[in-house]
Write a protein that holds these residues in place. Structure first.
Motif, PDB file in Angstrom:
ATOM      1  N   ALA A   1      46.022  37.755  26.636  1.00 55.77           N
ATOM      2  CA  ALA A   1      44.600  37.443  26.479  1.00 55.77           C
ATOM      3  C   ALA A   1      44.232  36.488  27.612  1.00 55.77           C
ATOM      4  CB  ALA A   1      44.341  36.804  25.121  1.00 55.77           C
ATOM      5  N   THR A   2      43.857  37.067  28.744  1.00 49.25           N
ATOM      6  CA  THR A   2      43.573  36.262  29.933  1.00 49.25           C
ATOM      7  C   THR A   2      42.578  37.001  30.815  1.00 49.25           C
ATOM      8  OG1 THR A   2      44.600  35.032  31.754  1.00 49.25           O
ATOM      9  CG2 THR A   2      45.499  37.224  31.277  1.00 49.25           C
ATOM     10  N   THR A   3      42.367  36.474  31.987  1.00 45.46           N
ATOM     11  CA  THR A   3      41.420  37.079  32.927  1.00 45.46           C
ATOM     12  C   THR A   3      42.151  37.712  34.100  1.00 45.46           C
ATOM     13  OG1 THR A   3      41.244  35.001  34.140  1.00 45.46           O
ATOM     14  CG2 THR A   3      39.649  35.382  32.358  1.00 45.46           C
ATOM     15  N   MET A   4      41.477  38.643  34.739  1.00 49.39           N
ATOM     16  CA  MET A   4      41.923  39.204  36.012  1.00 49.39           C
ATOM     17  C   MET A   4      40.729  39.157  36.951  1.00 49.39           C
ATOM     18  SD  MET A   4      44.372  42.464  35.074  1.00 49.39           S
ATOM     19  CE  MET A   4      44.857  42.711  36.784  1.00 49.39           C
ATOM     20  N   ALA A   5      40.973  38.671  38.179  1.00 44.84           N
ATOM     21  CA  ALA A   5      39.892  38.596  39.164  1.00 44.84           C
ATOM     22  C   ALA A   5      40.383  39.148  40.496  1.00 44.84           C
ATOM     23  CB  ALA A   5      39.433  37.145  39.315  1.00 44.84           C
ATOM     24  N   PRO A   6      39.787  40.229  40.985  1.00 41.21           N
ATOM     25  CA  PRO A   6      38.766  41.036  40.323  1.00 41.21           C
ATOM     26  C   PRO A   6      39.347  41.795  39.128  1.00 41.21           C
ATOM     27  CG  PRO A   6      39.442  42.075  42.379  1.00 41.21           C
ATOM     28  CD  PRO A   6      40.152  40.747  42.315  1.00 41.21           C
ATOM     29  N   THR A   7      38.443  42.276  38.259  1.00 42.36           N
ATOM     30  CA  THR A   7      38.861  43.022  37.079  1.00 42.36           C
ATOM     31  C   THR A   7      39.326  44.418  37.481  1.00 42.36           C
ATOM     32  OG1 THR A   7      36.705  44.009  36.646  1.00 42.36           O
ATOM     33  CG2 THR A   7      37.112  41.810  35.693  1.00 42.36           C
TER      34      THR A   7
ATOM     35  N   LEU B   1      38.153  47.233  36.337  1.00 39.00           N
ATOM     36  CA  LEU B   1      36.972  48.075  36.573  1.00 39.00           C
ATOM     37  C   LEU B   1      36.350  47.788  37.935  1.00 39.00           C
ATOM     38  CD1 LEU B   1      35.165  48.266  33.106  1.00 39.00           C
ATOM     39  CD2 LEU B   1      36.631  49.976  34.200  1.00 39.00           C
ATOM     40  N   GLU B   2      36.357  46.514  38.357  1.00 35.12           N
ATOM     41  CA  GLU B   2      35.818  46.183  39.680  1.00 35.12           C
ATOM     42  C   GLU B   2      36.662  46.829  40.777  1.00 35.12           C
ATOM     43  OE1 GLU B   2      33.716  41.879  38.660  1.00 35.12           O
ATOM     44  OE2 GLU B   2      35.808  41.925  39.316  1.00 35.12           O
ATOM     45  N   LEU B   3      37.985  46.789  40.640  1.00 36.22           N
ATOM     46  CA  LEU B   3      38.850  47.427  41.633  1.00 36.22           C
ATOM     47  C   LEU B   3      38.644  48.940  41.646  1.00 36.22           C
ATOM     48  CD1 LEU B   3      42.163  45.414  41.195  1.00 36.22           C
ATOM     49  CD2 LEU B   3      40.615  45.366  43.163  1.00 36.22           C
ATOM     50  N   LEU B   4      38.543  49.537  40.459  1.00 38.67           N
ATOM     51  CA  LEU B   4      38.359  50.987  40.372  1.00 38.67           C
ATOM     52  C   LEU B   4      37.006  51.421  40.930  1.00 38.67           C
ATOM     53  CD1 LEU B   4      39.967  51.708  36.900  1.00 38.67           C
ATOM     54  CD2 LEU B   4      40.823  52.448  39.134  1.00 38.67           C
ATOM     55  N   THR B   5      35.983  50.573  40.821  1.00 32.29           N
ATOM     56  CA  THR B   5      34.654  50.901  41.346  1.00 32.29           C
ATOM     57  C   THR B   5      34.703  51.139  42.851  1.00 32.29           C
ATOM     58  OG1 THR B   5      33.506  49.727  39.580  1.00 32.29           O
ATOM     59  CG2 THR B   5      32.289  50.018  41.630  1.00 32.29           C
ATOM     60  N   GLY B   6      35.534  50.380  43.560  1.00 31.49           N
ATOM     61  CA  GLY B   6      35.674  50.581  44.994  1.00 31.49           C
ATOM     62  C   GLY B   6      36.639  51.706  45.350  1.00 31.49           C
ATOM     63  N   TRP B   7      37.651  51.925  44.511  1.00 35.04           N
ATOM     64  CA  TRP B   7      38.713  52.892  44.798  1.00 35.04           C
ATOM     65  C   TRP B   7      38.318  54.325  44.431  1.00 35.04           C
ATOM     66  CZ3 TRP B   7      41.725  55.761  41.264  1.00 35.04           C
ATOM     67  CH2 TRP B   7      42.875  56.354  41.793  1.00 35.04           C
TER      68      TRP B   7
ATOM     69  N   SER C   1      44.934  41.682  42.346  1.00 37.97           N
ATOM     70  CA  SER C   1      44.114  40.904  41.429  1.00 37.97           C
ATOM     71  C   SER C   1      44.895  39.673  40.989  1.00 37.97           C
ATOM     72  CB  SER C   1      43.753  41.763  40.205  1.00 37.97           C
ATOM     73  OG  SER C   1      42.914  41.056  39.320  1.00 37.97           O
ATOM     74  N   GLU C   2      44.177  38.608  40.691  1.00 39.71           N
ATOM     75  CA  GLU C   2      44.805  37.392  40.185  1.00 39.71           C
ATOM     76  C   GLU C   2      44.784  37.426  38.664  1.00 39.71           C
ATOM     77  OE1 GLU C   2      46.525  35.048  41.856  1.00 39.71           O
ATOM     78  OE2 GLU C   2      46.177  36.363  43.580  1.00 39.71           O
ATOM     79  N   HIS C   3      45.967  37.522  38.084  1.00 40.32           N
ATOM     80  CA  HIS C   3      46.138  37.551  36.634  1.00 40.32           C
ATOM     81  C   HIS C   3      46.302  36.123  36.152  1.00 40.32           C
ATOM     82  CE1 HIS C   3      48.204  38.288  32.782  1.00 40.32           C
ATOM     83  NE2 HIS C   3      47.735  39.527  32.847  1.00 40.32           N
ATOM     84  N   GLY C   4      45.570  35.751  35.095  1.00 40.86           N
ATOM     85  CA  GLY C   4      45.555  34.379  34.612  1.00 40.86           C
ATOM     86  C   GLY C   4      46.898  33.855  34.137  1.00 40.86           C
TER      87      GLY C   4
END
Length: 192
Positions: free
Chosen positions: A11-17, A19-25, A95-98
């Protein structure tokens, strides 16, 4: 499975998410059916465990668009703590995983660990794990294998369609949620 495994969902964050990575790929893929920048939402999926505990394997479905015109894509991903040699063509991004730090995200088609585990799943040697709950099996993921011995190859169905039968000797079948909230079920991988 109990204890620490790749099916552990943090239960953490990923930056970019993702979905954000997939939007570009996604628009750079030959099987992408949309135009311009996709408007992605999560549609479903499941996980498989890496027996070595090193690679996260998430077999995602995402929808692009809304309403009847939306397209669902099967985008299985792997998450690694370091770059995978020789797989630059499959890199979705970093991506940076929390909790785990920098993760390299790959299209699972280019990752030998994911390919081996998908073959093992079709053959009945491993179980599907819930996409968002740690150490929880997902019995809704269907598999079939009518061939002799182990399947040799699995072909991904990148744009699954409900009710389309498999043309191989085995298949992986899953449910996904359409943007309107209704549920669909279809084949996402064909085994040969």
């Amino acid at each position: 499975m109990t204890g620490w495994g790749m099916a552990t969902v943090h239960a953490t964050t990923m930056a970019p998410t993702k979905l954000e990575l997939l939007t570009g790929w996604l628009p750079r893929q030959p099987w992408y059916r949309g135009f311009g920048t996709p408007a992605l939402s999560r549609a479903g999926g499941f996980r498989l465990d890496d027996p070595a505990g090193e690679v996260g394997i998430e077999l995602m479905l995402v929808s692009d668009g809304t309403g009847a015109g939306a397209t669902t894509y099967f985008v299985p991903l792997t998450y690694r703590g370091a770059a995978l040699d020789g797989a630059d063509a499959g890199l979705v991004g970093t991506s940076e995983h929390g909790v785990l730090g920098t993760r390299w995200l790959y299209d699972a088609e280019h990752d030998p660990v994911a390919s081996a585990q998908l073959l093992a799943f079709v053959a009945g040697a491993v179980e599907a794990q819930h996409q968002s709950e740690s150490d929880t099996l997902d019995p809704t993921v269907g598999r079939s294998w009518t061939g002799d011995g182990q399947p040799r190859a699995v072909e991904l169905v990148r744009v699954p369609e409900p009710g389309v039968p498999t043309a191989g000797r085995g298949a992986v079948e899953v449910d996904w949620t359409r943007p309107d909230g209704s549920t669909a079920r279809g084949v996402v991988a064909v085994a040969r």
